[in-house]
Design an enzyme around this catalytic site. Structure first.
Site, PDB file in Angstrom:
ATOM      1  N   ARG A  23       0.817  -1.221   0.000  1.00  0.00           N
ATOM      2  CA  ARG A  23       0.000   0.000   0.000  1.00  0.00           C
ATOM      3  C   ARG A  23       0.847   1.265   0.000  1.00  0.00           C
ATOM      4  O   ARG A  23       0.388   2.336  -0.350  1.00  0.00           O
ATOM      5  CB  ARG A  23      -0.910   0.047   1.234  1.00  0.00           C
ATOM      6  CG  ARG A  23      -1.892  -1.089   1.320  1.00  0.00           C
ATOM      7  CD  ARG A  23      -2.554  -1.097   2.680  1.00  0.00           C
ATOM      8  NE  ARG A  23      -1.521  -1.336   3.707  1.00  0.00           N
ATOM      9  CZ  ARG A  23      -1.651  -1.038   4.989  1.00  0.00           C
ATOM     10  NH1 ARG A  23      -2.750  -0.479   5.429  1.00  0.00           N
ATOM     11  NH2 ARG A  23      -0.681  -1.295   5.846  1.00  0.00           N
ATOM     12  N   GLN A  46       9.209  26.899  14.109  1.00  0.00           N
ATOM     13  CA  GLN A  46       8.565  27.252  12.846  1.00  0.00           C
ATOM     14  C   GLN A  46       8.724  26.111  11.858  1.00  0.00           C
ATOM     15  O   GLN A  46       9.712  25.379  11.903  1.00  0.00           O
ATOM     16  CB  GLN A  46       9.223  28.481  12.192  1.00  0.00           C
ATOM     17  CG  GLN A  46       9.000  29.778  12.890  1.00  0.00           C
ATOM     18  CD  GLN A  46       9.689  30.948  12.178  1.00  0.00           C
ATOM     19  OE1 GLN A  46       9.586  32.038  12.655  1.00  0.00           O
ATOM     20  NE2 GLN A  46      10.386  30.754  11.088  1.00  0.00           N
ATOM     21  N   ASN A  48       8.702  26.226   7.761  1.00  0.00           N
ATOM     22  CA  ASN A  48       8.631  27.115   6.600  1.00  0.00           C
ATOM     23  C   ASN A  48       8.440  26.292   5.338  1.00  0.00           C
ATOM     24  O   ASN A  48       8.961  25.185   5.226  1.00  0.00           O
ATOM     25  CB  ASN A  48       9.918  27.946   6.481  1.00  0.00           C
ATOM     26  CG  ASN A  48      10.147  28.813   7.703  1.00  0.00           C
ATOM     27  OD1 ASN A  48       9.224  29.181   8.412  1.00  0.00           O
ATOM     28  ND2 ASN A  48      11.395  29.136   7.959  1.00  0.00           N
ATOM     29  N   ARG A  59      18.513  29.798  -4.196  1.00  0.00           N
ATOM     30  CA  ARG A  59      18.064  30.504  -2.993  1.00  0.00           C
ATOM     31  C   ARG A  59      19.151  30.341  -1.941  1.00  0.00           C
ATOM     32  O   ARG A  59      19.505  29.240  -1.571  1.00  0.00           O
ATOM     33  CB  ARG A  59      16.743  29.936  -2.487  1.00  0.00           C
ATOM     34  CG  ARG A  59      15.594  30.144  -3.461  1.00  0.00           C
ATOM     35  CD  ARG A  59      14.288  29.661  -2.850  1.00  0.00           C
ATOM     36  NE  ARG A  59      13.174  29.824  -3.743  1.00  0.00           N
ATOM     37  CZ  ARG A  59      12.404  30.909  -3.811  1.00  0.00           C
ATOM     38  NH1 ARG A  59      12.667  31.941  -3.038  1.00  0.00           N
ATOM     39  NH2 ARG A  59      11.399  30.961  -4.653  1.00  0.00           N
ATOM     40  N   HIS A  62      21.871  31.703   3.241  1.00  0.00           N
ATOM     41  CA  HIS A  62      21.322  32.452   4.362  1.00  0.00           C
ATOM     42  C   HIS A  62      21.711  31.856   5.713  1.00  0.00           C
ATOM     43  O   HIS A  62      21.898  30.656   5.835  1.00  0.00           O
ATOM     44  CB  HIS A  62      19.790  32.468   4.282  1.00  0.00           C
ATOM     45  CG  HIS A  62      19.273  32.942   2.972  1.00  0.00           C
ATOM     46  ND1 HIS A  62      18.219  32.343   2.337  1.00  0.00           N
ATOM     47  CD2 HIS A  62      19.661  33.962   2.163  1.00  0.00           C
ATOM     48  CE1 HIS A  62      17.966  32.968   1.196  1.00  0.00           C
ATOM     49  NE2 HIS A  62      18.837  33.950   1.074  1.00  0.00           N
ATOM     50  N   LYS A  72      18.304  24.162  11.144  1.00  0.00           N
ATOM     51  CA  LYS A  72      17.276  23.862  10.151  1.00  0.00           C
ATOM     52  C   LYS A  72      17.283  22.373   9.840  1.00  0.00           C
ATOM     53  O   LYS A  72      18.335  21.739   9.819  1.00  0.00           O
ATOM     54  CB  LYS A  72      17.533  24.617   8.842  1.00  0.00           C
ATOM     55  CG  LYS A  72      17.460  26.121   8.950  1.00  0.00           C
ATOM     56  CD  LYS A  72      17.799  26.768   7.611  1.00  0.00           C
ATOM     57  CE  LYS A  72      17.852  28.266   7.731  1.00  0.00           C
ATOM     58  NZ  LYS A  72      18.299  28.901   6.478  1.00  0.00           N
ATOM     59  N   HIS A 119      23.186  28.403   4.550  1.00  0.00           N
ATOM     60  CA  HIS A 119      22.410  27.370   3.859  1.00  0.00           C
ATOM     61  C   HIS A 119      21.763  27.954   2.609  1.00  0.00           C
ATOM     62  O   HIS A 119      21.295  29.091   2.609  1.00  0.00           O
ATOM     63  CB  HIS A 119      21.311  26.835   4.788  1.00  0.00           C
ATOM     64  CG  HIS A 119      20.335  25.960   4.072  1.00  0.00           C
ATOM     65  ND1 HIS A 119      19.117  26.412   3.639  1.00  0.00           N
ATOM     66  CD2 HIS A 119      20.431  24.667   3.689  1.00  0.00           C
ATOM     67  CE1 HIS A 119      18.490  25.420   3.023  1.00  0.00           C
ATOM     68  NE2 HIS A 119      19.262  24.363   3.035  1.00  0.00           N
ATOM     69  N   TYR A 132      11.025  23.347   5.797  1.00  0.00           N
ATOM     70  CA  TYR A 132      12.112  23.554   6.757  1.00  0.00           C
ATOM     71  C   TYR A 132      11.521  23.570   8.152  1.00  0.00           C
ATOM     72  O   TYR A 132      10.615  24.347   8.423  1.00  0.00           O
ATOM     73  CB  TYR A 132      12.724  24.937   6.623  1.00  0.00           C
ATOM     74  CG  TYR A 132      13.370  25.343   5.356  1.00  0.00           C
ATOM     75  CD1 TYR A 132      14.690  25.768   5.387  1.00  0.00           C
ATOM     76  CD2 TYR A 132      12.689  25.392   4.146  1.00  0.00           C
ATOM     77  CE1 TYR A 132      15.312  26.216   4.237  1.00  0.00           C
ATOM     78  CE2 TYR A 132      13.310  25.832   3.003  1.00  0.00           C
ATOM     79  CZ  TYR A 132      14.614  26.244   3.053  1.00  0.00           C
ATOM     80  OH  TYR A 132      15.234  26.689   1.920  1.00  0.00           O
ATOM     81  N   LYS A 167      18.576  40.328  -3.833  1.00  0.00           N
ATOM     82  CA  LYS A 167      19.128  40.275  -2.471  1.00  0.00           C
ATOM     83  C   LYS A 167      20.240  39.224  -2.379  1.00  0.00           C
ATOM     84  O   LYS A 167      21.314  39.497  -1.856  1.00  0.00           O
ATOM     85  CB  LYS A 167      18.009  39.967  -1.483  1.00  0.00           C
ATOM     86  CG  LYS A 167      18.446  39.894  -0.046  1.00  0.00           C
ATOM     87  CD  LYS A 167      17.247  39.608   0.842  1.00  0.00           C
ATOM     88  CE  LYS A 167      17.622  39.501   2.282  1.00  0.00           C
ATOM     89  NZ  LYS A 167      16.459  39.256   3.151  1.00  0.00           N
ATOM     90  N   ASP A 168      19.975  38.011  -2.880  1.00  0.00           N
ATOM     91  CA  ASP A 168      20.975  36.937  -2.795  1.00  0.00           C
ATOM     92  C   ASP A 168      22.182  37.204  -3.690  1.00  0.00           C
ATOM     93  O   ASP A 168      23.294  36.849  -3.346  1.00  0.00           O
ATOM     94  CB  ASP A 168      20.345  35.586  -3.131  1.00  0.00           C
ATOM     95  CG  ASP A 168      19.414  35.095  -2.035  1.00  0.00           C
ATOM     96  OD1 ASP A 168      19.434  35.659  -0.925  1.00  0.00           O
ATOM     97  OD2 ASP A 168      18.659  34.141  -2.296  1.00  0.00           O
TER      98      ASP A 168
END
Length: 188
Positions: A23, A46, A48, A59, A62, A72, A119, A132, A167-168
């Site tokens: 299954r 959190q 995310n 991405r 950070h 994370k 990361h 995350y 930004k990155d």
């Protein structure tokens, strides 16, 4: 869960222990007790959700400085991505080194990213979705980023980077003052 150390101390690949039949299967995505037994952070505040439309989107890289440094746990739930971490702990023998792994919806492998690591990821397919678990709340004043193509770090991305946010793209290369490296002393 199976915790496999990466070449960067404190970072792990986490694989599910599947129990299944014709299954399908059942597995824990997270278990507070198993993470504690492995000596890992087991409190997350959190969850995310990141959705990326196009293959070749980058991405990152950070991180947050102490006292808001984040752990994370990253999992790709749709598509595929190349997940990268960079050790920014000045006390570490692997300071400035990187590690990457392919996380896919099919392999269900997760990356455990300790405090003191930058990361980021590159999408390897269209329509990528990642989840995350994060140990600390977002703190804009402690947010930092590292340029994804910093020659001092030398990440070898497995595909062409087509898209990066402004930004990155504008994060500086590794700079001890800007990146608050001294604030990460003692995170080993």
């Amino acid at each position: 869960m199976k915790f496999t150390p990466t070449p960067l101390p404190g970072a792990y690949l986490v694989d599910l222990e599947r129990r299944g039949d014709d299954r399908g299967f059942f597995a824990r995505f997270f278990c507070e007790n198993e993470f504690a037994r492995a000596g890992l952070v087991n409190r997350f505040v959190q969850v995310n959700n990141s959705v990326t439309a196009k293959k070749g989107t980058l991405r990152g890289m950070h991180f947050q400085l102490p006292p808001a440094g984040e752990v994370k746990l990253v999992r790709c739930v749709k598509g595929a991505l190349f997940d990268v971490i960079v050790d920014l702990r000045p006390d570490s023998a692997t300071f400035g080194k990187w590690f990457g792994a392919e996380l896919t919806a099919e392999n269900k492998t997760m990356m455990y990213v300790p405090r003191g690591f930058a990361h980021g990821f590159l999408t390897l397919t269209d329509h990528v979705e990642a989840l995350y678990l994060v140990s600390d709340f977002y703190s804009p004043e402690n947010e930092r980023g590292l340029r994804y193509d910093d020659p001092k770090i030398g990440v070898h991305w497995p595909a062409v980077v087509h898209e990066v946010s402004e930004k990155d793209r504008n994060w500086p290369g590794l700079d001890a003052d800007f990146h608050g490296i001294e604030r990460m002393r003692g995170l080993l």
